[in-house]
Write a protein that holds these residues in place. Structure first.
Motif, PDB file in Angstrom:
ATOM      1  N   TRP A   1       0.755  -1.096  -0.011  1.00 12.83           N
ATOM      2  CA  TRP A   1      -0.007   0.015  -0.107  1.00 12.83           C
ATOM      3  C   TRP A   1       0.994   1.506  -0.198  1.00 12.83           C
ATOM      4  O   TRP A   1       0.611   2.075  -0.866  1.00 12.83           O
TER       5      TRP A   1
ATOM      6  N   GLU B   1       2.153   1.990  -3.425  1.00 12.32           N
ATOM      7  CA  GLU B   1       1.415   2.416  -4.384  1.00 12.32           C
ATOM      8  C   GLU B   1       0.868   4.033  -3.723  1.00 12.32           C
ATOM      9  O   GLU B   1       0.872   4.956  -4.903  1.00 12.32           O
TER      10      GLU B   1
ATOM     11  N   SER C   1      -4.930   3.324  -9.921  1.00 15.23           N
ATOM     12  CA  SER C   1      -5.611   2.296  -9.800  1.00 15.23           C
ATOM     13  C   SER C   1      -4.725   1.291  -8.987  1.00 15.23           C
ATOM     14  O   SER C   1      -3.872   0.357  -9.645  1.00 15.23           O
ATOM     15  N   PRO C   2      -4.598   1.552  -7.800  1.00 19.34           N
ATOM     16  CA  PRO C   2      -3.544   0.340  -7.036  1.00 19.34           C
ATOM     17  C   PRO C   2      -3.972  -1.037  -7.066  1.00 19.34           C
ATOM     18  O   PRO C   2      -5.106  -1.256  -7.003  1.00 19.34           O
TER      19      PRO C   2
ATOM     20  N   PRO D   1      -8.349   0.537  -1.805  1.00 20.65           N
ATOM     21  CA  PRO D   1      -7.338   1.590  -1.823  1.00 20.65           C
ATOM     22  C   PRO D   1      -6.791   2.256  -0.746  1.00 20.65           C
ATOM     23  O   PRO D   1      -5.644   2.777  -0.403  1.00 20.65           O
ATOM     24  N   GLN D   2      -7.909   2.264   0.102  1.00 22.80           N
ATOM     25  CA  GLN D   2      -7.812   2.604   1.617  1.00 22.80           C
ATOM     26  C   GLN D   2      -7.153   1.506   2.517  1.00 22.80           C
ATOM     27  O   GLN D   2      -7.479   0.562   2.383  1.00 22.80           O
TER      28      GLN D   2
ATOM     29  N   ASP E   1      -8.493  -2.269   3.471  1.00 21.17           N
ATOM     30  CA  ASP E   1      -7.622  -3.125   2.637  1.00 21.17           C
ATOM     31  C   ASP E   1      -7.155  -4.359   3.708  1.00 21.17           C
ATOM     32  O   ASP E   1      -6.939  -5.394   3.238  1.00 21.17           O
TER      33      ASP E   1
ATOM     34  N   PRO F   1     -14.681   2.459  -2.667  1.00 19.65           N
ATOM     35  CA  PRO F   1     -13.158   2.837  -2.971  1.00 19.65           C
ATOM     36  C   PRO F   1     -13.088   4.203  -3.333  1.00 19.65           C
ATOM     37  O   PRO F   1     -13.968   4.844  -4.167  1.00 19.65           O
TER      38      PRO F   1
ATOM     39  N   SER G   1     -10.024   7.808  -3.874  1.00 22.31           N
ATOM     40  CA  SER G   1      -8.612   8.061  -4.253  1.00 22.31           C
ATOM     41  C   SER G   1      -7.607   7.753  -2.955  1.00 22.31           C
ATOM     42  O   SER G   1      -7.909   8.030  -2.002  1.00 22.31           O
ATOM     43  N   ILE G   2      -6.611   6.941  -3.334  1.00 22.54           N
ATOM     44  CA  ILE G   2      -5.442   6.596  -2.447  1.00 22.54           C
ATOM     45  C   ILE G   2      -4.947   7.979  -1.867  1.00 22.54           C
ATOM     46  O   ILE G   2      -4.317   7.789  -0.777  1.00 22.54           O
TER      47      ILE G   2
END
Length: 236
Positions: free
Chosen positions: A76, A79, A86-87, A92-93, A97, A227, A229-230
Motif C-alpha cells: 500500500w 502505491e 488504480s492501486p 485503495p484505503q 484493505d 473505494p 482516491s488513495i
C-alpha cells in the motif's frame, strides 16, 4: 548452506533497501529483508513464536496473517508513494484493505496448516511454492500474461516483474514459516510431489472462503467504504 551462498543470501536481504532510493521510493519488498534476518535468527524467531498461546498449526495461521498484513502495508505504501490511480490492492484505503486481506491470509494459513499435517516442506520449498503461486495468480494471471507478452521486446523488464511478484508471495509464506518449521517437522510426514498442487488448490479455496466470509462480515458492519482516491483518502 555453503558460506558463499550464505553471503549471497545475506546480501540479497539488503537489495530491497536500495528500492527506497528510487523515485518514487518502493518499500514493497522490505518484508523480504525481514525474512532474511529471521532465517539467520531462527532460534530467536522460534522463541518469539512460542509465546503465541496456540499449537504450532495455530501459530502458523497467526503468523501468516501477520506476515501478509505486513506485506500489504508495504505494498500500500508503494502505491501511495507512486500516486497510483488504480492501486493493485484489495481496497485503495489502508484500513479496509487490511481488513479484507486478513481473511485472505488467514485462509492461506489454514491451507498450509492442513497440507503440513500430511506433507513436509522445507523452508526453501515453501518459499518457491508460494512464489510460483503468486506469479500465476497475481491480478488474475494478468501479470504473468503481460510479462510473457513483453518478454520478446523487454526480457529484462519482464523477468524483473516476475521475480518481484515471486519474492513478494514467497516472503509472505516464508516469513510465517521460519519460526514454526522445526516444531511442525517433528511429526513424520510424507514427501510427495502432490503436496505442491495440493497447497496451491487449498490456498485458492481457503483464501476465497475465508476472504469472502471476512468481506461479508466487515461489509455487514459497514467497515468497507466505497473505494476512493488513495491520495485524498489514504487510510479510510
Amino acid at each position: 548452506m555453503k558460506p558463499i551462498l550464505r553471503i549471497a543470501f545475506a546480501v540479497s536481504g539488503l537489495l530491497p533497501v536500495l528500492l527506497l532510493f528510487n523515485n518514487p521510493p518502493d518499500p514493497t519488498l522490505l518484508p523480504y529483508s525481514l525474512f532474511v534476518l529471521s532465517v539467520f535468527q531462527r532460534r530467536r524467531a522460534a522463541r518469539l513464536a512460542r509465546r503465541i498461546p496456540l499449537p504450532p498449526p495455530g501459530r502458523l495461521i497467526v503468523l501468516m496473517v501477520a506476515s501478509g498484513l505486513l506485506t500489504e502495508v508495504t505494498a500500500w505504501a508503494g502505491e501511495f508513494l507512486a500516486g497510483s490511480t488504480s492501486p493493485a490492492l484489495l481496497h485503495p484505503q489502508l484500513i479496509p484493505d487490511l481488513i479484507l486481506a486478513s481473511g485472505l491470509y488467514a485462509g492461506w494459513g489454514i491451507a498450509w496448516a492442513i497440507v503440513l499435517h500430511y506433507y513436509r516442506f522445507s523452508l526453501r520449498e515453501a518459499f518457491v511454492t508460494a512464489g510460483l503461486f503468486g506469479v500465476v495468480i497475481e491480478q488474475g494471471g494478468a501479470v504473468l500474461l503481460g510479462s510473457l507478452g513483453a518478454f520478446p521486446s523487454d526480457p529484462a523488464g519482464a523477468l524483473y516483474w516476475l521475480l518481484f511478484i515471486f519474492v513478494v508471495y514467497g516472503t509472505i509464506v516464508g516469513l510465517a514459516y521460519v519460526p514454526v518449521e522445526k516444531s511442525l517437522a517433528r511429526r513424520r510426514r510424507r514427501n510427495h510431489w502432490l503436496k505442491y498442487p495440493a497447497v496451491w488448490l487449498l490456498m485458492l479455496i481457503m483464501g476465497w472462503i475465508v476472504g469472502e466470509f471476512v468481506a461479508f462480515a466487515a461489509g455487514s458492519f459497514g467497515l468497507i467504504p466505497e473505494p476512493r482516491s488513495i491520495q485524498t483518502h489514504p487510510l479510510y
